[in-house]
Design a protein around this motif. Structure first.
Motif, PDB file in Angstrom:
ATOM      1  N   VAL A  96       0.851  -1.197   0.000  1.00 43.10           N
ATOM      2  CA  VAL A  96       0.000   0.000   0.000  1.00 43.10           C
ATOM      3  C   VAL A  96       0.882   1.241   0.000  1.00 43.10           C
ATOM      4  CG1 VAL A  96      -1.832  -1.199   1.263  1.00 43.10           C
ATOM      5  CG2 VAL A  96      -0.127   0.145   2.519  1.00 43.10           C
ATOM      6  N   SER A  97       0.258   2.383  -0.229  1.00 43.00           N
ATOM      7  CA  SER A  97       0.973   3.651  -0.138  1.00 43.00           C
ATOM      8  C   SER A  97       1.235   3.987   1.330  1.00 43.00           C
ATOM      9  CB  SER A  97       0.152   4.765  -0.793  1.00 43.00           C
ATOM     10  OG  SER A  97       0.731   6.031  -0.539  1.00 43.00           O
ATOM     11  N   ALA A  98       2.376   4.557   1.581  1.00 36.96           N
ATOM     12  CA  ALA A  98       2.712   4.925   2.965  1.00 36.96           C
ATOM     13  C   ALA A  98       1.730   5.939   3.522  1.00 36.96           C
ATOM     14  CB  ALA A  98       4.133   5.488   3.022  1.00 36.96           C
ATOM     15  N   PRO A 103      -0.232   7.541  11.236  1.00 36.63           N
ATOM     16  CA  PRO A 103       0.941   7.586  12.135  1.00 36.63           C
ATOM     17  C   PRO A 103       0.620   7.165  13.562  1.00 36.63           C
ATOM     18  CG  PRO A 103       0.869   9.551  10.751  1.00 36.63           C
ATOM     19  CD  PRO A 103      -0.415   8.813  10.512  1.00 36.63           C
ATOM     20  N   LEU A 104      -0.640   7.259  13.980  1.00 40.38           N
ATOM     21  CA  LEU A 104      -1.005   6.809  15.324  1.00 40.38           C
ATOM     22  C   LEU A 104      -0.798   5.308  15.497  1.00 40.38           C
ATOM     23  CD1 LEU A 104      -4.293   8.848  15.927  1.00 40.38           C
ATOM     24  CD2 LEU A 104      -2.092   9.182  17.056  1.00 40.38           C
ATOM     25  N   GLN A 105      -0.796   4.557  14.400  1.00 37.37           N
ATOM     26  CA  GLN A 105      -0.629   3.106  14.490  1.00 37.37           C
ATOM     27  C   GLN A 105       0.834   2.688  14.626  1.00 37.37           C
ATOM     28  OE1 GLN A 105      -3.632   2.255  10.950  1.00 37.37           O
ATOM     29  NE2 GLN A 105      -3.142   0.340  12.030  1.00 37.37           N
ATOM     30  N   MET A 106       1.759   3.587  14.305  1.00 39.20           N
ATOM     31  CA  MET A 106       3.166   3.196  14.236  1.00 39.20           C
ATOM     32  C   MET A 106       3.787   3.109  15.625  1.00 39.20           C
ATOM     33  SD  MET A 106       4.323   5.379  10.866  1.00 39.20           S
ATOM     34  CE  MET A 106       5.897   4.556  10.788  1.00 39.20           C
ATOM     35  N   GLY A 145       4.306 -13.551  22.257  1.00 42.32           N
ATOM     36  CA  GLY A 145       3.038 -14.109  22.699  1.00 42.32           C
ATOM     37  C   GLY A 145       1.812 -13.586  22.007  1.00 42.32           C
ATOM     38  N   ARG A 146       1.939 -12.836  20.928  1.00 45.31           N
ATOM     39  CA  ARG A 146       0.750 -12.373  20.224  1.00 45.31           C
ATOM     40  C   ARG A 146       1.065 -12.068  18.774  1.00 45.31           C
ATOM     41  NH1 ARG A 146      -1.049  -6.353  21.664  1.00 45.31           N
ATOM     42  NH2 ARG A 146      -2.266  -6.886  19.826  1.00 45.31           N
ATOM     43  N   GLU A 147       0.033 -12.107  17.942  1.00 41.65           N
ATOM     44  CA  GLU A 147       0.213 -11.772  16.534  1.00 41.65           C
ATOM     45  C   GLU A 147       0.134 -10.255  16.370  1.00 41.65           C
ATOM     46  OE1 GLU A 147      -1.075 -13.960  12.521  1.00 41.65           O
ATOM     47  OE2 GLU A 147      -2.759 -13.039  13.564  1.00 41.65           O
ATOM     48  N   ARG A 148       0.991  -9.734  15.534  1.00 44.02           N
ATOM     49  CA  ARG A 148       1.108  -8.290  15.369  1.00 44.02           C
ATOM     50  C   ARG A 148       1.079  -7.916  13.894  1.00 44.02           C
ATOM     51  NH1 ARG A 148       3.172  -6.141  20.283  1.00 44.02           N
ATOM     52  NH2 ARG A 148       3.942  -7.758  21.702  1.00 44.02           N
ATOM     53  N   LEU A 149       0.884  -6.629  13.647  1.00 46.49           N
ATOM     54  CA  LEU A 149       0.981  -6.050  12.318  1.00 46.49           C
ATOM     55  C   LEU A 149       2.307  -5.336  12.187  1.00 46.49           C
ATOM     56  CD1 LEU A 149      -2.454  -4.388  11.396  1.00 46.49           C
ATOM     57  CD2 LEU A 149      -1.351  -6.329  10.270  1.00 46.49           C
ATOM     58  N   GLY A 150       2.859  -5.352  10.959  1.00 42.69           N
ATOM     59  CA  GLY A 150       4.103  -4.639  10.699  1.00 42.69           C
ATOM     60  C   GLY A 150       4.067  -3.954   9.344  1.00 42.69           C
ATOM     61  N   MET A 151       4.910  -2.956   9.186  1.00 44.43           N
ATOM     62  CA  MET A 151       5.043  -2.240   7.913  1.00 44.43           C
ATOM     63  C   MET A 151       6.506  -2.269   7.496  1.00 44.43           C
ATOM     64  SD  MET A 151       4.378   1.802   7.062  1.00 44.43           S
ATOM     65  CE  MET A 151       5.966   2.285   7.759  1.00 44.43           C
ATOM     66  N   LEU A 152       6.773  -2.808   6.313  1.00 46.20           N
ATOM     67  CA  LEU A 152       8.132  -2.893   5.804  1.00 46.20           C
ATOM     68  C   LEU A 152       8.388  -1.740   4.834  1.00 46.20           C
ATOM     69  CD1 LEU A 152       8.460  -6.714   4.999  1.00 46.20           C
ATOM     70  CD2 LEU A 152       8.705  -5.537   7.190  1.00 46.20           C
ATOM     71  N   GLU A 169      -7.081  -0.841  18.137  1.00 44.65           N
ATOM     72  CA  GLU A 169      -6.279  -0.431  19.294  1.00 44.65           C
ATOM     73  C   GLU A 169      -6.030   1.081  19.330  1.00 44.65           C
ATOM     74  OE1 GLU A 169      -3.445  -4.209  20.393  1.00 44.65           O
ATOM     75  OE2 GLU A 169      -2.872  -3.019  18.643  1.00 44.65           O
ATOM     76  N   VAL A 170      -6.431   1.767  18.279  1.00 49.13           N
ATOM     77  CA  VAL A 170      -6.273   3.226  18.226  1.00 49.13           C
ATOM     78  C   VAL A 170      -7.577   3.865  18.671  1.00 49.13           C
ATOM     79  CG1 VAL A 170      -5.784   5.217  16.762  1.00 49.13           C
ATOM     80  CG2 VAL A 170      -4.597   3.046  16.356  1.00 49.13           C
TER      81      VAL A 170
END
Length: 359
Positions: A96-98, A103-106, A145-152, A169-170
């Motif tokens: 996706v586009s950056a 930014p609140l999710q980062m 211990g948990r599944e997470r989201l990441g941005m490469l 979570e936001v």
């Protein structure tokens, strides 16, 4: 740099062995808790409530606490058997586009390095694909211990990953914005724009933590047995703004002075003083204005005024008399000149008359 996690990036059917490294570090001074009376170190001991004795870290496991306080043990084997493909892999979900990332999710940032020579080619392929697409990759992974989201994304010649919070979570900013209805005028926006342009841009590498530097100096002085000489900083000013336009003008003026610009330059764009705003005027102190308006030879209020009026009247009378005398003298002179010219005119007339008789 020491890796904190080993796994793979799953890019379709391509698997890229990687190692995860912390991308940031904390330079803050770490304090320990001590007993204020004698300086003794305060420590926390992990004690079993049932046996009332200290337990070693190797004997400590995990448990889930139910709503009624019941503890349900969860072992590492239980976690390892979870049917998650992201247990040891970063699963790329989409590109996706950056700008689509709030930014609140980062969260925390990490560097991902190739793990072994065989990972170099697929690692470089993903890096160059990200560069050319000008997009970021959204990935899912399991960590702590948990599944997470990441941005490469690409940073230099490396691939970096930012941990992302899940959208739920936001929090939404309910009740944060002011409830009062306000009107922002164009003149105020123009001054705000001027202030933003005056402050300009900044090189983040030139900014530094002044509080940290002062704290380091304090610790060094204490270690050397010296008495700290630092003075307390200025107390922050109150947040109440009485005149927003005046505050904006002063802010623009201060920013320009800080940048070494002329203090007399225009502090606001044209038209900013309109819409009910008066132009700036030079204000003199009251005492200075009175001094400037007072006469050079100050006299008492009643006598000084009467004497000045009498003096002015006398001067006016004298000037009128001089003008009358001058006019009288001029008339007398003209009469004398006319009397002198009369006999001459008579003789000329007799001579002309005699000439005509002879003829």
């Amino acid at each position: 740099m020491r890796s904190i996690w080993n796994g793979n990036i799953s890019f379709g059917l391509v698997s890229i062995p990687i190692k995860m490294y912390p991308a940031t570090e904390d330079h803050a001074v770490s304090f320990r808790q001590v007993h204020s009376k004698d300086g003794g170190r305060i420590r926390y001991r992990k004690v079993c409530e049932l046996e009332d004795k200290q337990i070693d870290a190797a004997e400590i496991g995990k448990a889930y606490e139910d709503a009624d306080g019941t503890l349900i043990p969860i072992t590492d084997e239980d976690l390892a058997r979870l049917p998650l493909p992201t247990t040891r892999a970063l699963e790329i979900q989409a590109f996706v586009s950056a700008a689509d990332i709030d930014p609140l999710q980062m969260g925390d940032a990490y560097y991902l390095g190739a793990n072994g020579p065989a990972a170099a080619k697929p690692y470089a392929l993903l890096r160059e694909a990200l560069k050319r697409s000008e997009k970021v990759a959204i990935t899912k992974y399991a960590h702590r211990g948990r599944e997470r989201l990441g941005m490469l994304r690409v940073v230099g010649d490396a691939i970096a990953m930012h941990r992302l919070l899940w959208p739920d979570e936001v929090r939404t900013p309910v009740g944060v914005a002011p409830k009062e209805k306000v009107t922002i005028r164009d003149a105020e926006l123009d001054l705000a724009d001027t202030l933003m342009n005056t402050l300009g841009e900044v090189d983040l590498s030139e900014l530094h933590d002044e509080y940290q530097e002062a704290l380091d100096s304090l610790v060094a002085a204490k270690m050397a047995g010296a008495t700290p000489t630092a003075e307390p900083g200025e107390a922050p000013a109150g947040a109440q703004v009485v005149d927003l336009m005046a505050a904006l003008r002063d802010s623009v003026r201060s920013a320009r002075q800080a940048r070494g610009e002329e203090a007399g330059e225009k502090a606001e764009p044209e038209g900013a003083g309109e819409a009910g705003e008066e132009a700036e005027a030079t204000v003199h102190p009251l005492r200075a204005r009175k001094k400037a308006a007072a006469p050079a030879n100050k006299a008492p209020a009643g006598k000084g005024t009467a004497a000045a009026a009498k003096k002015n009247t006398a001067k006016g009378t004298e000037k009128r008399a001089e003008k009358a005398g001058a006019a009288k003298t001029t008339a007398k002179t003209a009469k004398t000149a006319a009397a002198k010219k009369a006999p001459v005119k008579k003789q000329a007339a007799d001579k002309r008359a005699g000439g005509r008789t002879a003829s």
